[in-house]
Enzyme design. Structure first.
Site, PDB file in Angstrom:
ATOM      1  N   SER A  40       0.798  -1.222   0.000  1.00  0.00           N
ATOM      2  CA  SER A  40       0.000   0.000   0.000  1.00  0.00           C
ATOM      3  C   SER A  40       0.832   1.273   0.000  1.00  0.00           C
ATOM      4  CB  SER A  40      -0.928   0.015   1.220  1.00  0.00           C
ATOM      5  OG  SER A  40      -0.189  -0.158   2.415  1.00  0.00           O
ATOM      6  N   ASP A 332      -2.888   8.167   7.977  1.00  0.00           N
ATOM      7  CA  ASP A 332      -3.864   7.298   8.634  1.00  0.00           C
ATOM      8  C   ASP A 332      -3.139   6.369   9.604  1.00  0.00           C
ATOM      9  OD1 ASP A 332      -2.714   5.329   7.046  1.00  0.00           O
ATOM     10  OD2 ASP A 332      -4.420   5.124   5.693  1.00  0.00           O
ATOM     11  N   HIS A 335      -0.033   4.790   7.140  1.00  0.00           N
ATOM     12  CA  HIS A 335       0.616   5.359   5.962  1.00  0.00           C
ATOM     13  C   HIS A 335       1.034   6.818   6.137  1.00  0.00           C
ATOM     14  CE1 HIS A 335      -2.187   2.136   4.635  1.00  0.00           C
ATOM     15  NE2 HIS A 335      -1.089   1.730   4.017  1.00  0.00           N
TER      16      HIS A 335
END
Length: 367
Positions: A40, A332, A335
């Protein structure tokens, strides 16, 4: 001016401007394409095409600072590391591979990744089972499967000689491993089956096998990132009274040490291979320990989320988010913000050597 002096002066200026032009062209050299593998941290939208995946950044407020002001599938308030690496290379962002597949099906033609592609997928790991918590992602082995299929298609499209030249001047970025490490420490079953060191050794063995497959299919220039300070992300701080989780950070460091050694050995056994290793942990540490140097004022809490450290709940349309994203390291639970990603990629490209070895991405580009 005598004739001999005239010719000497002429040739002096001729060679001076010749080498000046050559130097400028070398400095402005671009990579042919960028191929991205990972999780991600560099996913630019592949998970949007996975129908069963529950890990998607396709909703507000993800993308709030992206040029389009819309969610794109990036786990960021704006651009992520893959975007900034492409910018440093003078290239557009490599599109999600699954978007190219979707377009080719709609147009009833063949997939082409000559212009670059991203195979990265949120939740992905080196091991196939790393996404058990997330139900569906594209693990590294499958990402490389996709690349090999696309490589064979490129072979048909442009021929062996042109493809070899194209790939030898392309950059292959690999950012993966955090989900595997987190998965180990969150699973009593995995911890029962092997020691942390045995698990790391297995990670490195599996990663090398996939890197070798890319090399055997034309990859020559690699940018490979180590694991960051996983224990300092907001979600893991919650497990340790808002302080960094020391145990997982210790093993992240151990993994990076093993990765550096593995890459050195791997290079020695493969002709024409060049790489740059990015010490993500050291770069993360710099942001966290010296935040004001980089313009940050918040290194513990996420910008978007709910509860303590805004990390009790994920970043969702109903959750609150900070008004000034530039002063937060984390967007978040897991990340970095766009600002943090930009700083990290600048270190990948330009160094200094405490973060990149044996060369920087800029030096790799000019080899």
């Amino acid at each position: 001016m005598t004739c001999s002096v005239y010719y000497i002066t002429f040739f002096f200026f001729f060679f001076f401007f010749f080498f000046l032009n050559y130097y400028c062209e070398a400095q402005n050299q671009k990579a042919s394409a960028l191929y991205v593998f990972g999780d991600s941290l560099v996913d630019v939208g592949n998970n949007n095409y996975l129908k069963l995946s529950i890990v998607k950044a396709n909703h507000f407020p993800y993308g709030i600072d992206f040029p389009s002001k819309k969610p794109t599938g990036r786990f960021s308030n704006g651009k992520n590391a893959a975007d900034f690496i492409a910018e440093e290379l003078g290239l557009p962002t490599s599109p999600p591979y699954l978007s190219l597949v979707s377009e080719s099906k709609a147009n009833k033609d063949n997939v082409s990744i000559v212009g670059g592609a991203s195979f990265a997928s949120a939740g992905a790991g080196i091991f196939d089972g790393s996404d058990q918590r997330y139900k569906q992602s594209i693990p590294l082995r499958k990402q490389v499967d996709y690349y090999v299929e696309a490589h064979n298609e490129m072979l048909k499209q442009i021929g062996e000689s042109a493809l070899q030249e194209h790939l030898s001047s392309s950059i292959f970025t690999v950012v993966i491993g955090s989900n595997d490490l987190s998965g180990y420490f969150d699973s009593s079953n995995l911890r029962h089956k092997s020691t942390p060191q045995q698990y790391l050794d297995s990670m490195l063995f599996s990663l090398r096998a996939q890197l070798q497959r890319i090399y055997e299919n034309g990859g020559r220039k690699f940018e490979i990132a180590g694991i960051g300070a996983v224990g300092c992300c907001p979600a893991r701080r919650l497990k340790n009274n808002t302080e960094c989780e020391a145990e997982i950070n210790f093993w992240a460091l151990k993994y990076n040490e093993g990765l550096k050694s593995m890459l050195q050995e791997w290079q020695s056994q493969n002709h024409g291979l060049a790489y740059t290793f990015f010490d993500t942990y050291a770069a993360n540490d710099d942001l966290i320990l010296n935040p004001s140097t980089h313009g940050f004022s918040e290194v513990r809490a996420a910008c978007c989320g709910l509860g303590e450290l805004r990390a009790r709940a994920p970043c969702l349309p109903v959750t609150k988010f900070c008004s000034n994203r530039k002063d937060h390291v984390f967007w978040d639970q897991y990340h970095p913000t766009e600002t943090a990603s930009r700083i990290l990629v600048d270190k990948i490209f330009n160094g200094p050597s405490q973060y990149t070895s044996p060369i920087t991405l800029k030096e790799l580009l000019h080899l």
